[in-house]
Design a protein around this motif. Sequence first.
Motif, PDB file in Angstrom:
ATOM      1  N   SER A 145      77.728 -72.298  22.125  1.00  0.00           N
ATOM      2  CA  SER A 145      78.371 -71.407  21.162  1.00  0.00           C
ATOM      3  C   SER A 145      78.681 -72.130  19.853  1.00  0.00           C
ATOM      4  O   SER A 145      78.363 -71.621  18.763  1.00  0.00           O
ATOM      5  CB  SER A 145      79.659 -70.841  21.771  1.00  0.00           C
ATOM      6  OG  SER A 145      80.251 -69.918  20.889  1.00  0.00           O
ATOM      7  N   LEU A 146      79.288 -73.315  19.936  1.00  0.00           N
ATOM      8  CA  LEU A 146      79.628 -74.057  18.721  1.00  0.00           C
ATOM      9  C   LEU A 146      78.374 -74.491  17.963  1.00  0.00           C
ATOM     10  O   LEU A 146      78.321 -74.423  16.735  1.00  0.00           O
ATOM     11  CB  LEU A 146      80.492 -75.272  19.080  1.00  0.00           C
ATOM     12  CG  LEU A 146      81.891 -74.967  19.624  1.00  0.00           C
ATOM     13  CD1 LEU A 146      82.606 -76.259  20.012  1.00  0.00           C
ATOM     14  CD2 LEU A 146      82.715 -74.215  18.596  1.00  0.00           C
ATOM     15  N   SER A 147      77.356 -74.948  18.702  1.00  0.00           N
ATOM     16  CA  SER A 147      76.123 -75.395  18.048  1.00  0.00           C
ATOM     17  C   SER A 147      75.397 -74.220  17.405  1.00  0.00           C
ATOM     18  O   SER A 147      74.847 -74.338  16.298  1.00  0.00           O
ATOM     19  CB  SER A 147      75.208 -76.081  19.072  1.00  0.00           C
ATOM     20  OG  SER A 147      75.825 -77.218  19.613  1.00  0.00           O
ATOM     21  N   GLU A 148      75.364 -73.093  18.100  1.00  0.00           N
ATOM     22  CA  GLU A 148      74.685 -71.912  17.556  1.00  0.00           C
ATOM     23  C   GLU A 148      75.387 -71.420  16.288  1.00  0.00           C
ATOM     24  O   GLU A 148      74.728 -71.054  15.309  1.00  0.00           O
ATOM     25  CB  GLU A 148      74.665 -70.817  18.620  1.00  0.00           C
ATOM     26  CG  GLU A 148      73.719 -69.673  18.312  1.00  0.00           C
ATOM     27  CD  GLU A 148      74.456 -68.484  17.743  1.00  0.00           C
ATOM     28  OE1 GLU A 148      75.684 -68.464  17.839  1.00  0.00           O
ATOM     29  OE2 GLU A 148      73.785 -67.588  17.176  1.00  0.00           O
ATOM     30  N   ASP A 149      76.714 -71.418  16.304  1.00  0.00           N
ATOM     31  CA  ASP A 149      77.454 -71.026  15.098  1.00  0.00           C
ATOM     32  C   ASP A 149      77.139 -71.959  13.931  1.00  0.00           C
ATOM     33  O   ASP A 149      76.993 -71.524  12.785  1.00  0.00           O
ATOM     34  CB  ASP A 149      78.962 -71.039  15.377  1.00  0.00           C
ATOM     35  CG  ASP A 149      79.383 -69.892  16.289  1.00  0.00           C
ATOM     36  OD1 ASP A 149      78.617 -68.917  16.401  1.00  0.00           O
ATOM     37  OD2 ASP A 149      80.467 -69.986  16.890  1.00  0.00           O
ATOM     38  N   SER A 152      78.261 -80.702  13.006  1.00  0.00           N
ATOM     39  CA  SER A 152      78.933 -79.736  13.891  1.00  0.00           C
ATOM     40  C   SER A 152      78.364 -79.793  15.302  1.00  0.00           C
ATOM     41  O   SER A 152      79.095 -79.606  16.284  1.00  0.00           O
ATOM     42  CB  SER A 152      78.791 -78.323  13.327  1.00  0.00           C
ATOM     43  OG  SER A 152      79.424 -78.234  12.075  1.00  0.00           O
ATOM     44  N   ILE A 153      77.057 -80.047  15.416  1.00  0.00           N
ATOM     45  CA  ILE A 153      76.446 -80.138  16.748  1.00  0.00           C
ATOM     46  C   ILE A 153      77.011 -81.342  17.503  1.00  0.00           C
ATOM     47  O   ILE A 153      77.414 -81.234  18.673  1.00  0.00           O
ATOM     48  CB  ILE A 153      74.907 -80.238  16.625  1.00  0.00           C
ATOM     49  CG1 ILE A 153      74.337 -78.921  16.096  1.00  0.00           C
ATOM     50  CG2 ILE A 153      74.292 -80.588  17.970  1.00  0.00           C
ATOM     51  CD1 ILE A 153      72.856 -78.988  15.786  1.00  0.00           C
ATOM     52  N   ILE A 154      77.059 -82.496  16.831  1.00  0.00           N
ATOM     53  CA  ILE A 154      77.612 -83.688  17.486  1.00  0.00           C
ATOM     54  C   ILE A 154      79.089 -83.485  17.800  1.00  0.00           C
ATOM     55  O   ILE A 154      79.585 -83.910  18.847  1.00  0.00           O
ATOM     56  CB  ILE A 154      77.404 -84.923  16.588  1.00  0.00           C
ATOM     57  CG1 ILE A 154      75.916 -85.223  16.454  1.00  0.00           C
ATOM     58  CG2 ILE A 154      78.120 -86.138  17.172  1.00  0.00           C
ATOM     59  CD1 ILE A 154      75.602 -86.371  15.528  1.00  0.00           C
ATOM     60  N   SER A 155      79.788 -82.825  16.901  1.00  0.00           N
ATOM     61  CA  SER A 155      81.197 -82.534  17.143  1.00  0.00           C
ATOM     62  C   SER A 155      81.367 -81.673  18.390  1.00  0.00           C
ATOM     63  O   SER A 155      82.278 -81.898  19.198  1.00  0.00           O
ATOM     64  CB  SER A 155      81.789 -81.829  15.933  1.00  0.00           C
ATOM     65  OG  SER A 155      83.141 -81.521  16.155  1.00  0.00           O
ATOM     66  N   SER A 156      80.483 -80.679  18.572  1.00  0.00           N
ATOM     67  CA  SER A 156      80.563 -79.847  19.778  1.00  0.00           C
ATOM     68  C   SER A 156      80.287 -80.671  21.023  1.00  0.00           C
ATOM     69  O   SER A 156      80.900 -80.452  22.077  1.00  0.00           O
ATOM     70  CB  SER A 156      79.574 -78.680  19.678  1.00  0.00           C
ATOM     71  OG  SER A 156      78.245 -79.108  19.876  1.00  0.00           O
ATOM     72  N   PHE A 157      79.384 -81.654  20.911  1.00  0.00           N
ATOM     73  CA  PHE A 157      79.107 -82.543  22.046  1.00  0.00           C
ATOM     74  C   PHE A 157      80.367 -83.328  22.427  1.00  0.00           C
ATOM     75  O   PHE A 157      80.734 -83.431  23.598  1.00  0.00           O
ATOM     76  CB  PHE A 157      77.994 -83.538  21.696  1.00  0.00           C
ATOM     77  CG  PHE A 157      76.616 -82.935  21.627  1.00  0.00           C
ATOM     78  CD1 PHE A 157      76.416 -81.583  21.896  1.00  0.00           C
ATOM     79  CD2 PHE A 157      75.520 -83.702  21.299  1.00  0.00           C
ATOM     80  CE1 PHE A 157      75.147 -81.019  21.830  1.00  0.00           C
ATOM     81  CE2 PHE A 157      74.251 -83.161  21.244  1.00  0.00           C
ATOM     82  CZ  PHE A 157      74.064 -81.818  21.504  1.00  0.00           C
ATOM     83  N   ALA A 176      75.094 -71.070  10.359  1.00  0.00           N
ATOM     84  CA  ALA A 176      75.769 -71.274   9.079  1.00  0.00           C
ATOM     85  C   ALA A 176      74.881 -71.985   8.059  1.00  0.00           C
ATOM     86  O   ALA A 176      75.213 -72.042   6.873  1.00  0.00           O
ATOM     87  CB  ALA A 176      77.057 -72.083   9.297  1.00  0.00           C
ATOM     88  N   VAL A 177      73.749 -72.531   8.526  1.00  0.00           N
ATOM     89  CA  VAL A 177      72.822 -73.187   7.593  1.00  0.00           C
ATOM     90  C   VAL A 177      72.206 -72.125   6.690  1.00  0.00           C
ATOM     91  O   VAL A 177      71.732 -71.089   7.182  1.00  0.00           O
ATOM     92  CB  VAL A 177      71.715 -73.932   8.380  1.00  0.00           C
ATOM     93  CG1 VAL A 177      70.669 -74.486   7.424  1.00  0.00           C
ATOM     94  CG2 VAL A 177      72.324 -75.045   9.214  1.00  0.00           C
ATOM     95  N   PRO A 178      72.207 -72.321   5.392  1.00  0.00           N
ATOM     96  CA  PRO A 178      71.660 -71.303   4.478  1.00  0.00           C
ATOM     97  C   PRO A 178      70.219 -70.937   4.799  1.00  0.00           C
ATOM     98  O   PRO A 178      69.402 -71.808   5.086  1.00  0.00           O
ATOM     99  CB  PRO A 178      71.765 -71.981   3.107  1.00  0.00           C
ATOM    100  CG  PRO A 178      72.837 -72.991   3.258  1.00  0.00           C
ATOM    101  CD  PRO A 178      72.750 -73.474   4.671  1.00  0.00           C
TER     102      PRO A 178
END
Length: 312
Positions: free
Chosen positions: A182-186, A221-226, A190-192
Motif C-alpha cells: 500500500s505505501l509503495s503503491e501510493d 518512500s519505497i525504502i521507508s515502507s520497507f 505520486a510520481v508525476p
Amino acid sequence: MRANAIDITDNGVSCKKKLKRRNPFSEILVKIILSLFAGISILTTIAIIIILCKETLGFFQEVSIKEFLTGTEWTALFNPPKFGVLPLLIGTMMISIIGSLIALPIGLGSAIYLSEYASERTRKILKPILEILAGVPTIVYGYFALTFITPVIRNIFPSANVFNALSASIAVGIMIIPMVSSLSEDAMRAVPDSLRQGAYALGCTKLEVATKVVMPAALSSIISSFVLAVSRAIGETMIVTLAAGSMPKFTFNPLENVQTMTAFIVQVASGDVVHGGLAYKTIFAVGMLLFIITLGMNILSRIIIKKYKEEY
C-alpha cells in the motif's frame, strides 16, 4: 461583516475568492485545543521513556550490561537466573528477517502491478481486498500459523518442532505485505505522469518505465515502507507468542522453538512474577532494547527519506 477579496491566477485563468474574516476567539480556541492534543502525545511519549529508563536502570544495578548483551543463556524466571539477551534477540531478528524476505518482494511486486499495470477498475477492486489483510487481528494470524502453516512445514521438514520460527516468520511476512504494497503503491502513483509519458516517448517498455523511471523516483518512500514493515515485524507479539513458542534458545535454525523479546514480555506480564523484583525488571530491560532497535529503524528511515527524496 467586512470581507477581504484576493485574486488567484493559474495558467492565465483568473478567479476571485472571497474570504470571510474568522472570529479571532474561535481561531485562538482551536489553536489551544490542537496544541493540547499535540502536548498530550509528546507528554505520553516522554512518560513512557522516563518509566522505561527508571526501571531499566534498576535492572542494570543488579545485572551488568556486558552479561545482558553478550550472554547466550536467558533463564530470567528460573533459579539460578541468567540474563543473556542474545537468544531473545536472535529469535526476534530471525523471524523479522525471514518475514521481511517473504513480504518485501511480494509487497513491492503487488505495488508495481497495481500502480503500473492494473486498470483503474482492477486497482479499485484489488487494493481494498489486499488491505483487508492489514485489518485481520494478529491473533488470527497466530492460529493460522499454528493450524495451517506449521503442519505444511512439518510435512516438508519432519524434524521441525510444533512451535518453530519459520511458521511464525511466514505469518509475520503475510501480515506486513499490505503495509509494503500500500505505501509503495501510493508512492509510485505520486510520481508525476509526465515522467512516464517522457519515457514512453523515448521508446521504453512498460517494465522499463516501472523499474527505471517510477521506482527510482519513488525510491525514498519505497525504502521507508520497507523499514516501517521490518519495524512492525520486530515489534509483533501475538503471532510469535502462539507460533514460535516460548523457549529462549541460542539457535539459528528456523525449524526450532524460539522466543522473541515481545513474547518474553507477554510471558512475564501474564505470569505470577513479583512486582518490583529482578524478574519483573527484566521486561523493562528487554523493552528498552526493543525500543532502541525500533527507534534506530525509524531514524534510519528518516535518513533514507531525506537522502533519496525527489521533489517535483
